[in-house]
Design a protein around this motif. Structure first.
Motif, PDB file in Angstrom:
ATOM      1  N   ASP A 194      38.380  40.564  47.010  1.00  0.00           N
ATOM      2  CA  ASP A 194      37.661  40.796  45.752  1.00  0.00           C
ATOM      3  C   ASP A 194      38.366  40.054  44.630  1.00  0.00           C
ATOM      4  O   ASP A 194      38.963  40.633  43.731  1.00  0.00           O
ATOM      5  CB  ASP A 194      37.581  42.288  45.453  1.00  0.00           C
ATOM      6  N   LYS A 207      37.581  36.783  42.108  1.00  0.00           N
ATOM      7  CA  LYS A 207      36.550  35.856  41.633  1.00  0.00           C
ATOM      8  C   LYS A 207      36.952  34.400  41.840  1.00  0.00           C
ATOM      9  O   LYS A 207      36.090  33.514  41.909  1.00  0.00           O
ATOM     10  CB  LYS A 207      36.256  36.131  40.157  1.00  0.00           C
ATOM     11  N   TYR A 237      35.433  32.635  44.975  1.00  0.00           N
ATOM     12  CA  TYR A 237      33.987  32.476  45.129  1.00  0.00           C
ATOM     13  C   TYR A 237      33.588  31.071  45.596  1.00  0.00           C
ATOM     14  O   TYR A 237      32.640  30.918  46.376  1.00  0.00           O
ATOM     15  CB  TYR A 237      33.272  32.773  43.810  1.00  0.00           C
ATOM     16  N   LYS A 285      38.041  35.531  31.580  1.00  0.00           N
ATOM     17  CA  LYS A 285      38.052  36.913  32.061  1.00  0.00           C
ATOM     18  C   LYS A 285      39.044  37.059  33.205  1.00  0.00           C
ATOM     19  O   LYS A 285      39.400  36.068  33.866  1.00  0.00           O
ATOM     20  CB  LYS A 285      36.659  37.345  32.521  1.00  0.00           C
ATOM     21  N   SER A 345      40.319  37.736  36.891  1.00  0.00           N
ATOM     22  CA  SER A 345      39.689  37.408  38.169  1.00  0.00           C
ATOM     23  C   SER A 345      39.817  38.537  39.182  1.00  0.00           C
ATOM     24  O   SER A 345      39.177  38.513  40.233  1.00  0.00           O
ATOM     25  CB  SER A 345      40.291  36.126  38.761  1.00  0.00           C
ATOM     26  N   SER A 355      36.472  45.611  35.535  1.00  0.00           N
ATOM     27  CA  SER A 355      35.193  46.299  35.641  1.00  0.00           C
ATOM     28  C   SER A 355      34.682  46.604  34.243  1.00  0.00           C
ATOM     29  O   SER A 355      35.450  46.635  33.277  1.00  0.00           O
ATOM     30  CB  SER A 355      35.332  47.606  36.433  1.00  0.00           C
ATOM     31  N   TRP A 363      25.869  43.043  43.691  1.00  0.00           N
ATOM     32  CA  TRP A 363      25.852  41.639  43.252  1.00  0.00           C
ATOM     33  C   TRP A 363      25.369  41.547  41.814  1.00  0.00           C
ATOM     34  O   TRP A 363      24.370  42.147  41.459  1.00  0.00           O
ATOM     35  CB  TRP A 363      24.909  40.823  44.138  1.00  0.00           C
ATOM     36  N   ASP A 364      26.093  40.774  41.002  1.00  0.00           N
ATOM     37  CA  ASP A 364      25.628  40.455  39.656  1.00  0.00           C
ATOM     38  C   ASP A 364      25.061  39.040  39.707  1.00  0.00           C
ATOM     39  O   ASP A 364      25.798  38.068  39.915  1.00  0.00           O
ATOM     40  CB  ASP A 364      26.776  40.543  38.650  1.00  0.00           C
ATOM     41  N   GLU A 371      28.930  37.560  39.876  1.00  0.00           N
ATOM     42  CA  GLU A 371      30.036  38.330  40.446  1.00  0.00           C
ATOM     43  C   GLU A 371      29.586  39.045  41.715  1.00  0.00           C
ATOM     44  O   GLU A 371      28.404  39.336  41.902  1.00  0.00           O
ATOM     45  CB  GLU A 371      30.586  39.367  39.451  1.00  0.00           C
ATOM     46  N   CYS A 372      30.560  39.348  42.551  1.00  0.00           N
ATOM     47  CA  CYS A 372      30.370  40.127  43.766  1.00  0.00           C
ATOM     48  C   CYS A 372      31.273  41.346  43.657  1.00  0.00           C
ATOM     49  O   CYS A 372      32.464  41.214  43.348  1.00  0.00           O
ATOM     50  CB  CYS A 372      30.749  39.258  44.968  1.00  0.00           C
ATOM     51  N   ASN A 373      30.731  42.532  43.886  1.00  0.00           N
ATOM     52  CA  ASN A 373      31.493  43.771  43.692  1.00  0.00           C
ATOM     53  C   ASN A 373      31.455  44.629  44.952  1.00  0.00           C
ATOM     54  O   ASN A 373      30.519  45.400  45.156  1.00  0.00           O
ATOM     55  CB  ASN A 373      30.904  44.570  42.523  1.00  0.00           C
ATOM     56  N   CYS A 416      30.508  48.825  44.645  1.00  0.00           N
ATOM     57  CA  CYS A 416      30.256  49.008  43.217  1.00  0.00           C
ATOM     58  C   CYS A 416      30.118  50.491  42.915  1.00  0.00           C
ATOM     59  O   CYS A 416      29.874  51.299  43.816  1.00  0.00           O
ATOM     60  CB  CYS A 416      28.999  48.264  42.796  1.00  0.00           C
TER      61      CYS A 416
END
Length: 351
Positions: free
Chosen positions: A84, A86, A89, A138, A140, A144, A297-298, A311-313, A316
């Protein structure tokens, strides 16, 4: 989640709420639903809270004290704490549209993705960032609710808030990124032009090993705001698989319903034609991550009508957001998920 944390969440979310007491029959319905699936006697106070906030009783509301067990059984922490990130990615989601990266820093190691994959020094990063137009900086990891997300422009080494870029980079520490600021497509921009409005799409890998769509909602920023997160005051609205927004958007805490966005755009029935393609993007991306069975998923649509994974969470948060659906996030697969997670817990004593 330990009992102290549970009590803390309860005090936070129940403060100022006039609680509607459940009837004996409603309490019985909750226990009759959950006990065969979990082997547990359920604390009904979370149903009480969600019922009090929404005015809708639903046995499928997910008690907050079950959330961590479900979340980290389906998306184990040992994978989460590594993957997790960023800054991974570009490797994990090669071939998908992602925000354009300017700087990546992982564990104190710097990269300039536009210049290749070689490690670079802190000084090289500072020199590279002397002049930047509308970027986002931001954390990485371990971020949240939009915490630490800021718009960044730099001219001759000085940022838009008057600080030196050198100090800003130092402030963000060993795990952060800088990327080009995305601009929404016209249909999303109409809802709020100042924020990047994104879809949270939940996917679940079922017991047959196939990613499935669960639910989704659109996050809309407030007028003048940059981020769309509900925890930062943004409003959220359920969206159908066909791309039609629900009648109301809401803030999740305190709970308040809205028929229009801050600029007066009517929410109910608002249509996002490309939404089925966003669902497919989330499902295709989930197939890249066999380590996680539950992911938020955002995803958004940019100014060129391209679908972009923001983003991938894994996993969540699925607790207070239930107010917008008036049921749990996982309701379509809830029985399968509960049996899967608690299959070895059926003989536990009542708690």
């Amino acid at each position: 989640m330990n009992r102290i944390s549970i009590n803390k969440w309860w005090r936070y979310y129940s403060k100022g709420v006039t609680l509607k007491q459940l009837t004996k029959e409603q309490k019985k319905q909750i226990q009759d639903y959950y006990r065969p699936l979990t082997g547990k006697k359920i604390d009904v106070k979370w149903h009480t809270l969600l019922y009090s906030l929404t005015g809708v009783f639903n046995v499928k509301y997910l008690p907050f004290d079950l959330f961590h067990k479900i979340a980290y059984s389906l998306s184990p922490w040992e994978y989460h704490k590594i993957l997790d990130d960023k800054n991974m990615y570009r490797q994990l989601f090669h071939g998908f549209n992602l925000p354009e990266r300017i700087v990546e820093c992982s564990c104190g190691v710097y990269y300039l993705p536009q210049e290749g994959e070689k490690e670079v020094t802190f000084e090289e990063v500072v020199n590279y960032c002397q002049n930047l137009e509308e970027c986002i900086i931001k954390p990485s990891r371990d971020s949240s609710g939009g915490q630490g997300v800021a718009v960044l422009s730099v001219k001759r080494g000085i940022t838009n808030n008057g600080q030196s870029i050198k100090n800003i980079i130092k402030h963000y520490g060993n795990n952060f990124l800088i990327e080009r600021k995305l601009e929404n497509c016209k249909i999303l921009k109409k809802l709020n032009p100042t924020s990047l409005n994104t879809f949270r799409i939940l996917t679940y890998r079922d017991i047959a090993g196939k990613p499935q769509y669960l639910k989704a909602f659109l996050r809309i920023g407030r007028l003048g705001g940059v981020i769309d997160n509900a925890s930062a005051g943004g409003i959220v609205c359920p969206i159908s698989p066909e791309g039609v927004l629900g009648k109301y958007a809401c803030t999740t805490f305190p709970y308040k319903e809205f028929e229009t966005t801050d600029n007066g755009t009517t929410i109910g029935g608002y249509y996002i034609e490309m939404f089925p393609q966003l669902i497919q993007t989330a499902l295709d991306a989930h197939a890249r991550l066999p380590y996680f069975n539950l992911i938020g998923w955002d995803i958004t649509i940019d100014k060129d009508d391209k679908i972009v994974i923001v983003e991938c969470n894994p996993p969540c948060d699925m607790r207070i957001g239930q107010v917008m659906f008036k049921t749990s996030y996982i309701s379509e697969y809830q029985e399968e998920i509960l049996e899967r997670v608690f299959k070895n817990k059926k003989d536990e004593k009542n708690i």
